[in-house]
Design an enzyme around this catalytic site. Structure first.
Site, PDB file in Angstrom:
ATOM      1  N   SER B 144     -32.116 -28.992 -10.937  1.00 32.17           N
ATOM      2  CA  SER B 144     -33.081 -28.261 -10.111  1.00 32.17           C
ATOM      3  C   SER B 144     -34.442 -28.375 -10.751  1.00 32.17           C
ATOM      4  O   SER B 144     -34.552 -28.521 -11.981  1.00 32.17           O
ATOM      5  CB  SER B 144     -32.690 -26.785 -10.024  1.00 32.17           C
ATOM      6  OG  SER B 144     -33.772 -26.033  -9.501  1.00 32.17           O
ATOM      7  N   TYR B 157     -29.854 -19.552 -14.503  1.00 29.70           N
ATOM      8  CA  TYR B 157     -29.794 -20.772 -13.683  1.00 29.70           C
ATOM      9  C   TYR B 157     -30.648 -21.888 -14.314  1.00 29.70           C
ATOM     10  O   TYR B 157     -30.193 -23.038 -14.440  1.00 29.70           O
ATOM     11  CB  TYR B 157     -30.305 -20.424 -12.280  1.00 29.70           C
ATOM     12  CG  TYR B 157     -30.144 -21.499 -11.237  1.00 29.70           C
ATOM     13  CD1 TYR B 157     -28.900 -21.751 -10.660  1.00 29.70           C
ATOM     14  CD2 TYR B 157     -31.238 -22.243 -10.806  1.00 29.70           C
ATOM     15  CE1 TYR B 157     -28.754 -22.711  -9.673  1.00 29.70           C
ATOM     16  CE2 TYR B 157     -31.103 -23.210  -9.821  1.00 29.70           C
ATOM     17  CZ  TYR B 157     -29.865 -23.440  -9.255  1.00 29.70           C
ATOM     18  OH  TYR B 157     -29.725 -24.401  -8.288  1.00 29.70           O
ATOM     19  N   LYS B 161     -29.355 -25.509 -15.732  1.00 30.63           N
ATOM     20  CA  LYS B 161     -29.868 -26.760 -15.162  1.00 30.63           C
ATOM     21  C   LYS B 161     -30.572 -27.599 -16.234  1.00 30.63           C
ATOM     22  O   LYS B 161     -30.430 -28.831 -16.258  1.00 30.63           O
ATOM     23  CB  LYS B 161     -30.809 -26.463 -13.993  1.00 30.63           C
ATOM     24  CG  LYS B 161     -30.111 -25.814 -12.792  1.00 30.63           C
ATOM     25  CD  LYS B 161     -28.987 -26.687 -12.232  1.00 30.63           C
ATOM     26  CE  LYS B 161     -28.443 -26.197 -10.905  1.00 30.63           C
ATOM     27  NZ  LYS B 161     -27.335 -27.040 -10.408  1.00 30.63           N
TER      28      LYS B 161
END
Lengths: 77, 250
Positions: B144, B157, B161
């Protein structure tokens, strides 16, 4: 069925592309036969396949020479 | 149908995780259209079945819950059982548990790291052995833009990533000599069910940060994955392809 030592040597010769007379029992895969660490992982995979056995990671670490492999496989088959 | 000269995956097999989501579905469709046999994984079986039915031949359903550590090795086994091999692994499954860093629980942290990072480690490890033997393999990890830029509320998150990118580069080093490439595709804001939930004000703010002036389409992520999975991309490894409309030029 051919002798275990001969089959091991054949795999090593094919996999590492080394001269057959260099693949002696005392030969170290990494120090004498030019294998890198990934080659040794692949050799173990090839042994497992050829002999229909499972070589656990902690045992694989102790297999440093051609003779080590032959000894381990003889005990496992 | 006319055969395309480039990016042809005829005879290849691909496992796509998170295939019930918008991006995963588009990836599966693109690989399938290029000729690959696909295995569709996800936690919800119904949408996977629907997608498989729509794709027709060369599509298999292999459900898995990747929040369970044992699931990864089983999934590779199921996919290889269904397709004969896994030549291409697309790690697309991911979850969010957003929270301000100071309020984030250990559980929110652990769940996101488990599914988004640890499961990719386990899936890749399990898939590598036959790829090494075949002297061919493709691992494409969907990361991402926030893995590169960070994002408030997404400490877990973004960490997962960014972790994927470092992991991919390390693995890419190890297996490059075996014809296996490991790359990442890093989407920016893509039109999916997740971004549909944003209100106009939120969308306006996001669009203001995107030079392209629009959100991306799932098919634009799929195209990047198709390229990296193709034989033509054999000399590309350890790379992250950013597909974000210019939102972050890294």
């Amino acid at each position: 069925m051919s002798d275990i030592a001969d089959r091991v040597k054949k795999i090593v010769v094919e996999h590492l592309g080394v001269e057959e007379d260099k693949v002696v029992e005392s030969a170290s895969f990494i120090d004498d036969l030019g294998a890198d660490s990934l080659d040794t992982v692949e050799l173990v995979m090839a042994f497992e396949e050829e002999f229909g056995i499972e070589i656990p990671d902690d045992a694989a670490e102790t297999i440093q020479t051609v003779g080590d492999a032959v000894t381990f496989i003889k005990g496992a088959v | 149908m006319k055969e395309t000269a480039m990016f042809d995956l005829t005879g290849k097999t691909a496992l796509v995780t998170g295939a019930s989501g918008g991006i995963g579905r588009a990836i599966a469709e693109a690989l399938h259209a290029a000729g690959a046999t696909v295995a569709l994984s996800g936690t919800r079986e119904a949408p996977l079945r629907e997608l498989a039915a729509r794709l027709g031949e060369r599509a298999h359903v292999v459900p898995a819950n990747l929040s369970e550590p044992e699931a990864a090795a089983g999934l590779i086994k199921d996919a290889a059982g269904a397709m004969g091999s896994v030549d291409i692994l697309v790690n697309n499954a991911g979850i969010t548990r957003d929270n301000l860093f100071m309020r984030m629980s250990d559980e929110e942290w652990a769940q996101v790291l488990e599914v988004n990072l640890s499961s990719v480690f386990r899936l890749s490890r399990a898939a590598l052995r036959p790829m090494m033997k075949a002297r061919w393999g493709r691992i494409v990890n969907i990361t991402s833009v926030v893995g590169a830029t960070g994002n408030p509320g997404q400490g877990n998150y973004a960490a997962a990533k960014a972790g994927l990118m470092g992991m991919s580069k390390s693995l890419a080093h190890e297996v490059a000599s075996r014809g296996i490439t490991v790359n990442c595709v890093a989407p920016g804001f893509i039109e999916t069910a997740m971004t549909d939930k944003l209100n106009d004000d939120q969308k306006g703010k996001i669009l203001g940060q995107i030079p392209a002036g629009r959100m991306g389409a799932p098919s634009e992520i799929a195209a990047a994955v198709l390229y990296l999975a193709s034989p033509e991309a054999g000399y590309v490894t350890g790379a992250t392809l950013h597909v974000n409309g210019g939102m972050a030029m890294v």
